[in-house]
Design an enzyme around this catalytic site. Structure first.
Site, PDB file in Angstrom:
ATOM      1  N   LYS A 118       0.828  -1.210   0.000  1.00  0.00           N
ATOM      2  CA  LYS A 118       0.000   0.000   0.000  1.00  0.00           C
ATOM      3  C   LYS A 118       0.858   1.254   0.000  1.00  0.00           C
ATOM      4  O   LYS A 118       0.525   2.239  -0.636  1.00  0.00           O
ATOM      5  CB  LYS A 118      -0.916   0.026   1.221  1.00  0.00           C
ATOM      6  CG  LYS A 118      -2.079  -0.910   1.081  1.00  0.00           C
ATOM      7  CD  LYS A 118      -3.165  -0.558   2.062  1.00  0.00           C
ATOM      8  CE  LYS A 118      -4.320  -1.519   1.882  1.00  0.00           C
ATOM      9  NZ  LYS A 118      -5.377  -1.340   2.853  1.00  0.00           N
ATOM     10  N   LYS A 201      -4.913  -9.479  -7.065  1.00  0.00           N
ATOM     11  CA  LYS A 201      -6.148  -9.654  -6.275  1.00  0.00           C
ATOM     12  C   LYS A 201      -7.238  -8.695  -6.759  1.00  0.00           C
ATOM     13  O   LYS A 201      -6.946  -7.558  -7.127  1.00  0.00           O
ATOM     14  CB  LYS A 201      -5.785  -9.329  -4.818  1.00  0.00           C
ATOM     15  CG  LYS A 201      -6.837  -9.637  -3.818  1.00  0.00           C
ATOM     16  CD  LYS A 201      -6.391  -9.208  -2.417  1.00  0.00           C
ATOM     17  CE  LYS A 201      -6.388  -7.698  -2.246  1.00  0.00           C
ATOM     18  NZ  LYS A 201      -6.367  -7.228  -0.867  1.00  0.00           N
ATOM     19  N   LYS A 204     -10.982  -3.198  -4.129  1.00  0.00           N
ATOM     20  CA  LYS A 204     -11.880  -2.056  -4.288  1.00  0.00           C
ATOM     21  C   LYS A 204     -11.180  -0.920  -5.002  1.00  0.00           C
ATOM     22  O   LYS A 204     -11.815  -0.046  -5.564  1.00  0.00           O
ATOM     23  CB  LYS A 204     -12.283  -1.519  -2.903  1.00  0.00           C
ATOM     24  CG  LYS A 204     -12.801  -2.566  -1.960  1.00  0.00           C
ATOM     25  CD  LYS A 204     -12.962  -2.034  -0.535  1.00  0.00           C
ATOM     26  CE  LYS A 204     -13.025  -3.207   0.401  1.00  0.00           C
ATOM     27  NZ  LYS A 204     -13.500  -2.942   1.729  1.00  0.00           N
TER      28      LYS A 204
END
Ligand code: TYM
Length: 338
Positions: A118, A201, A204
């Site tokens: 991230k 993956k 969102k």
């Protein structure tokens, strides 16, 4: 010495940041529903304090919190069988989180792959909260002495860290107060992949909306996304082994299996030799038939935000009854006067 016995108890949570995806549904919510009403006490949480580790617009955060709650309810979480609430309503999470910040080691946090992914090259610009996030997650779980945590594959490392924190706390304070929680990562959809790139993956926050199915997508969008999903040209093989090195094909078979409550082996047995021209529309129809009732119900629930808020408040009242004594006992163990 006898091991303390802990009530069989499940805790899991979902962040209200962006909408819910098919990954959240198959990897988490559907499995949460499956664990309800059985051998475990079940506690499910909309983890709003985790969402704010990256910037969230305040009005959108409140709405996203209700939307995740609506997703839980529409998928079958029953507030009379499970405790359902949002994290910030039970302050014990944050309070135990601070104590765990003092137990977890920097070296452990530095190994967290999700933070590294991230933060990317911008680690210096990330919030301290994003870095400390796994220790709050440990508190979410251990403030209930939860014994089992159903999650998708991507959360495995965080549940392992939770065990490390419990073990170090128990060791340092010479106690066996916290359980060593087990991750529960089962079924065909513990890692639902991106529809445009089977090595990533489904999330969102991906760049293109075509790479994910959102729980609020309508039937047309769901069909279009599955029909345009990337695949290789070969038909479906005769055995599961034939899907090795075919990540996009494997992903669609896994999604099919999870939606129809069967195994990837059974899906291959039924569709062996089928081309994508036949399999993709079958998958799209299956997905629409399973997801449309959930998204319709989510829509209905979202029209009555006061009712969602009432359910969350009542869940928080029940959660506090379990969490407060565990927090107080922790304070005693640590030597904090009260
Ligand atoms: P979050 O909000 O990113 O995801 C919620 C749940 O959905 C699962 N999931 C997936 N499963 C399969 N395939 C996918 N593509 C996929 N994407 C998401 C996640 O594994 C997760 O189970 N840190 C957690 C939230 C959390 C939590 C907790 C979970 C906070 N405290 C305590 C369990 C226990 C998170 O960010 O999940």
């Amino acid at each position: 010495m006898t091991e303390p016995t802990f009530t069989p108890r499940v805790f899991s949570g979902i962040k209200p940041s962006g909408g819910l995806t098919l990954g959240n549904y198959l990897g988490a919510i559907k499995r949460f529903v499956g664990m309800q009403g059985g051998a475990f006490e079940t506690i499910y949480c909309v983890v709003d304090l985790h969402a704010i580790t990256v910037w969230q617009d305040p009005a959108e955060l409140a709405q996203a919190t209700r939307e995740v709650a609506a997703g839980f309810l529409a998928a079958g979480i029953d507030p009379s069988k499970s405790i359902l609430f949002n994290q910030s309503m039970v302050s014990a999470h944050a309070e135990l989180g601070w104590i765990f910040n003092c137990v977890a080691r920097l070296g452990w946090m530095n190994r967290m792959t999700q933070f590294k992914e991230k933060a990317g090259k911008n680690a210096e610009k990330q919030s301290l909260g994003l870095y400390a996030y796994p220790s709050l997650m440990a508190a979410d779980i251990l403030i209930y002495h939860a014994t089992h945590v159903p999650v998708g594959e991507d959360q495995k490392q965080h549940v392992e860290l939770t065990r490390d924190i419990a073990a170090k706390f128990n060791h340092d304070y010479k106690t066996d107060f916290f359980p060593l929680t087990e991750p529960v990562i089962e079924g065909p959809a513990t890692r639902v992949m991106n529809l445009r790139d089977g090595t990533k993956k489904m999330s969102k926050s991906g760049e293109s909306d075509m790479e994910r199915i959102n729980m609020l997508d309508d039937a047309d969008a769901i069909s279009k996304k599955f029909k345009k999903a990337r695949t290789d040209p070969a038909p479906l093989p005769e055995t599961l082994d034939g899907l090795k090195d075919r990540p996009e094909a494997r992903n669609l078979v896994d999604i099919y299996a999870a939606l129809s409550d069967t195994t990837p082996e059974a899906v291959i047995a039924e569709h062996a030799g089928a081309g994508w021209g036949a399999f993709k529309p079958a998958l799209a129809d299956l997905a629409v038939s399973k997801l449309a009732p959930i998204s319709d119900e989510m829509g209905r629930l979202m029209n009555d935000p006061a009712e969602i808020d009432r359910i969350l408040r009542s869940g928080a009242d029940k959660a506090r009854v379990i969490a407060e004594p565990i927090l107080q006992r922790t304070y005693d163990i640590v030597g904090l006067l009260r």
